[in-house]
Design an enzyme around this catalytic site. Structure first.
Site, PDB file in Angstrom:
ATOM      1  N   TYR A  59      44.966  23.616-122.897  1.00 38.63           N
ATOM      2  CA  TYR A  59      43.700  23.994-122.266  1.00 38.63           C
ATOM      3  C   TYR A  59      43.942  25.228-121.412  1.00 38.63           C
ATOM      4  O   TYR A  59      44.689  26.117-121.786  1.00 38.63           O
ATOM      5  CB  TYR A  59      43.123  22.798-121.477  1.00 38.63           C
ATOM      6  CG  TYR A  59      41.632  22.929-121.276  1.00 38.63           C
ATOM      7  CD1 TYR A  59      40.768  22.924-122.367  1.00 38.63           C
ATOM      8  CD2 TYR A  59      41.089  23.085-120.016  1.00 38.63           C
ATOM      9  CE1 TYR A  59      39.400  23.072-122.202  1.00 38.63           C
ATOM     10  CE2 TYR A  59      39.722  23.229-119.834  1.00 38.63           C
ATOM     11  CZ  TYR A  59      38.884  23.224-120.935  1.00 38.63           C
ATOM     12  OH  TYR A  59      37.534  23.382-120.771  1.00 38.63           O
ATOM     13  N   LYS A  80      38.839  20.348-124.729  1.00 37.75           N
ATOM     14  CA  LYS A  80      38.369  19.417-123.709  1.00 37.75           C
ATOM     15  C   LYS A  80      38.582  17.973-124.148  1.00 37.75           C
ATOM     16  O   LYS A  80      39.008  17.121-123.357  1.00 37.75           O
ATOM     17  CB  LYS A  80      36.881  19.665-123.452  1.00 37.75           C
ATOM     18  CG  LYS A  80      36.413  19.265-122.061  1.00 37.75           C
ATOM     19  CD  LYS A  80      36.835  20.300-121.039  1.00 37.75           C
ATOM     20  CE  LYS A  80      36.306  19.997-119.653  1.00 37.75           C
ATOM     21  NZ  LYS A  80      36.700  21.030-118.677  1.00 37.75           N
ATOM     22  N   ASP A 101      30.982  25.144-120.636  1.00 38.09           N
ATOM     23  CA  ASP A 101      31.021  26.613-120.686  1.00 38.09           C
ATOM     24  C   ASP A 101      29.725  27.239-121.197  1.00 38.09           C
ATOM     25  O   ASP A 101      29.744  28.178-121.997  1.00 38.09           O
ATOM     26  CB  ASP A 101      32.225  27.090-121.502  1.00 38.09           C
ATOM     27  CG  ASP A 101      33.535  26.903-120.751  1.00 38.09           C
ATOM     28  OD1 ASP A 101      33.486  26.782-119.516  1.00 38.09           O
ATOM     29  OD2 ASP A 101      34.589  26.872-121.387  1.00 38.09           O
ATOM     30  N   ALA A 106      28.995  32.844-106.156  1.00 41.25           N
ATOM     31  CA  ALA A 106      27.854  31.931-106.179  1.00 41.25           C
ATOM     32  C   ALA A 106      27.289  31.772-107.580  1.00 41.25           C
ATOM     33  O   ALA A 106      26.076  31.829-107.794  1.00 41.25           O
ATOM     34  CB  ALA A 106      26.775  32.431-105.214  1.00 41.25           C
ATOM     35  N   THR A 130      27.705  29.379-111.411  1.00 42.76           N
ATOM     36  CA  THR A 130      27.535  27.965-111.753  1.00 42.76           C
ATOM     37  C   THR A 130      28.505  27.070-110.996  1.00 42.76           C
ATOM     38  O   THR A 130      28.121  26.047-110.428  1.00 42.76           O
ATOM     39  CB  THR A 130      27.723  27.776-113.265  1.00 42.76           C
ATOM     40  OG1 THR A 130      26.762  28.560-113.963  1.00 42.76           O
ATOM     41  CG2 THR A 130      27.540  26.326-113.655  1.00 42.76           C
ATOM     42  N   ALA A 131      29.792  27.455-110.972  1.00 41.63           N
ATOM     43  CA  ALA A 131      30.794  26.634-110.302  1.00 41.63           C
ATOM     44  C   ALA A 131      30.594  26.647-108.795  1.00 41.63           C
ATOM     45  O   ALA A 131      30.623  25.602-108.137  1.00 41.63           O
ATOM     46  CB  ALA A 131      32.189  27.125-110.663  1.00 41.63           C
ATOM     47  N   ASN A 187      40.004  20.145-112.713  1.00 38.38           N
ATOM     48  CA  ASN A 187      38.969  19.198-113.096  1.00 38.38           C
ATOM     49  C   ASN A 187      39.500  18.047-113.931  1.00 38.38           C
ATOM     50  O   ASN A 187      38.867  16.986-114.021  1.00 38.38           O
ATOM     51  CB  ASN A 187      37.861  19.904-113.866  1.00 38.38           C
ATOM     52  CG  ASN A 187      37.046  20.842-113.002  1.00 38.38           C
ATOM     53  OD1 ASN A 187      37.470  21.215-111.909  1.00 38.38           O
ATOM     54  ND2 ASN A 187      35.884  21.250-113.491  1.00 38.38           N
TER      55      ASN A 187
END
Length: 580
Positions: free
Chosen positions: A120, A194, A266, A322, A324-325, A482
């Site tokens: 990954y 993933k 994503d 600032a 999505t994450a 994550n």
């Protein structure tokens, strides 16, 4: 045989899977000879017993020695180590997975800390870039915006029944790991990668998952001009056409595989939050970029405030990046402050969000909808200094004197010594999380943060970092990976057969991760180590399953969640295979 999360007593894995599972855990198949060896879910290579070889028509098709999986694992690990680059190691592991899934996962599980960056992030970004040149074998389902009527047909071609699927990971690859839009190869690669982590970290059964590439086109000119590109050769679909395609995908997936968890990965900022908001109250669904990132940062924060003694409601948080994450993190921390006694508006006002246009203020014209709640009133900052990009990070830190500084900007070196020292002057134990990755994108290196704050900073990063010794104290830097959270969250949702993934389940996952570290030791990590992913995932899954039951979201019958999680965790061991 371990019980199914769905409560069924048997599984059918016909069609492309090519076998059924017997009550004793063995597999029965009508395949014979090369057909057995070419099925990665059945193939055991030299581990087939002599009886299996005779029964399945394998005599003479493999070398005569009968080996254990332990010996096979030693051999393939040596072959792995012989690969000259990380990219070639990734290619080798993919090839191993294509021929023998059990051996692949045994190798990956045995060396998870070492191989996680290979299968990954960050190596998968290199693999995605070379997907079209290295294309070998398809995985999962490729769905085209040009053929929405073919979505259900594509799923049916897998030959999987309504009770055969626990988890589907889908991507449209618009925002891949900091490298942007990489079309169908990015979508396929990231979805498969993933799922590999789900299985290695949490034991999600690889025969009960589907990676989905949502091919909506690409705006990447390099791909559109590449003669080997295997995806749709047109710009990205937008607007109603895109939304209708996503809806057709969700409709088909939920009708054919009711109860399966739908994971989004994503997607671009303009679509990710909108998609999640549309479906989150209707089906079990989850976006790791938004919810997973926010929850793992919440876990690190909960551990950090145990050290500082300053509760969540008293934090002043500056988030640099600032998107999505970053806003996903802001949401989780805001909600934590609300749970700690603040009203929602007051909690939101304790977050200052800085992006490429500087501090977000309500007079900016290019704000995205998810950024609007965190935009400061323009009059509030009218007298703050501005540079060419609005009110910069340095000015914000000087004015706010934050207790927490979080980076998701991918701007290497953005947390300068001046900024960090200014922050440390206003707080005894500054909480600093430079989360961008890979290394060339991190906002500051942990060793510098420790030195600039004279060892007072509480640090977590988005990259793996070796322990740092400063003034006789060894600081173990937790990686806000994550993978510490989403595999266990997914497993807990599967075991409980959750109707949806509620906010309480995310909070329970974060609490479980935070509870696995002892921060009373000077220099202790704020997060568990990646080496213990299976233990972490099991702990998270139990907490999530319990929370789902408490919230009335669980469809599974009540029982001991610890035992249910242990029973549900697939293990990379060979099963007996018999001819049917």
């Amino acid at each position: 045989m371990r019980p199914l999360p769905s409560g069924k007593d048997e599984r059918s894995r016909g069609g492309r899977r090519g076998f059924t599972e017997n009550p004793d855990g063995s597999y029965a198949t009508t395949a014979r000879g090369l057909e057995v060896l070419e099925n990665p879910l059945l193939n055991k290579g030299t581990a087939f017993t002599r009886e299996e070889r005779a029964d399945l028509g394998l005599d003479g098709l493999i070398p005569p020695a009968v080996e254990t999986i332990d010996r096979q694992a030693r051999r393939v690990y040596a072959q792995y180590l012989a690969q000259p680059t990380d990219l070639r190691k990734n290619v080798y592991l993919n090839a191993l997975q294509d021929r023998d899934q059990v051996l692949f996962y045994r190798l990956l599980t045995d060396h998870l800390r070492e191989m996680l960056p290979i299968v990954y992030d960050p190596t998968i970004a290199q693999a995605i870039r070379s997907y079209n040149q290295e294309y070998r074998r398809p995985r999962g389902v490729y769905l085209s915006v040009d053929d929405p009527e073919g979505i259900e047909r594509a799923f049916r071609d897998l030959g999987m029944g309504p009770g055969d699927v626990d988890l589907i990971v889908a991507s449209d690859a618009e925002q891949i790991l900091g490298i942007g839009d990489w079309g169908v190869g990015g979508a396929a690669g990231i979805a498969a990668g993933k799922l590999a982590v789900y299985t290695a970290a949490a034991g999600v059964d690889p025969a009960r998952v589907i990676p989905v590439a949502l091919d909506v086109g690409t705006d990447n000119e390099e791909l559109l001009n590449d003669p080997f590109y295997v995806g749709n050769r047109h710009s990205r679909a937008r607007g109603r056409r895109y939304d209708d395609f996503i809806d057709a995908y969700v409709t088909a997936a939920t009708r054919l595989f009711p109860g399966a968890l739908l994971h989004w990965e994503d997607f671009g900022p303009s679509n990710a939050r909108r998609i999640l908001s549309r479906y989150t109250g209707r089906i079990p669904t989850f976006n790791d970029d938004m919810q997973g990132t926010g929850a793992i940062v919440l876990a690190a924060t909960l551990a950090a405030v145990r050290v500082t003694g300053t509760p969540p409601r008293d934090q002043r948080i500056v988030i640099f990046g600032a998107g999505t994450a970053g806003i996903g993190i802001a949401d989780q921390l805001r909600d934590a402050m609300v749970r700690d006694g603040l009203d929602r508006e007051t909690a939101t006002r304790r977050v200052w969000a800085v992006d490429k246009q500087g501090l977000l203020t309500d007079d900016l014209r290019d704000l995205r909808d998810f950024q609007v709640p965190y935009a400061r009133p323009a009059p509030e900052v009218a007298d703050w200094d501005r540079d060419g990009n609005g009110i910069g990070l340095e000015e914000v830190v000087e004015r706010v004197r934050p207790t927490m500084l979080i980076g998701t900007s991918t701007a290497h070196g953005a947390f300068t010594e001046k900024i960090v020292r200014a922050m440390a002057a206003g707080v005894d134990r500054p909480i600093i999380f430079p989360l961008s990755n890979p290394t060339e994108r991190i906002e500051a290196m942990p060793a510098d943060l420790i030195r600039w704050t004279d060892g007072r900073a509480l640090v977590a990063t988005g990259i793996p970092v070796d322990p740092i010794t400063y003034n006789g104290v060894t600081y173990v830097i937790g990686q806000a990976n994550n993978a510490l959270l989403y595999p266990g969250l997914g497993l807990g949702a599967i075991v409980s057969r959750a109707r949806r993934v509620g906010d309480g389940m995310l909070r329970a996952a974060a609490d479980a991760v935070a509870g696995m570290v002892d921060v009373s030791i000077p220099g202790a990590s704020l997060l568990p180590q990646v080496d213990n992913l299976r233990e972490v995932s099991a702990t998270v899954a139990v907490a999530v399953a319990r929370q789902a039951a408490e919230e009335g979201l669980a469809r599974a019958e009540r029982g001991d969640p610890v035992q249910r999680v242990q029973d549900a965790m697939w293990q990379p061991v060979y099963r007996p295979v018999r001819g049917a």
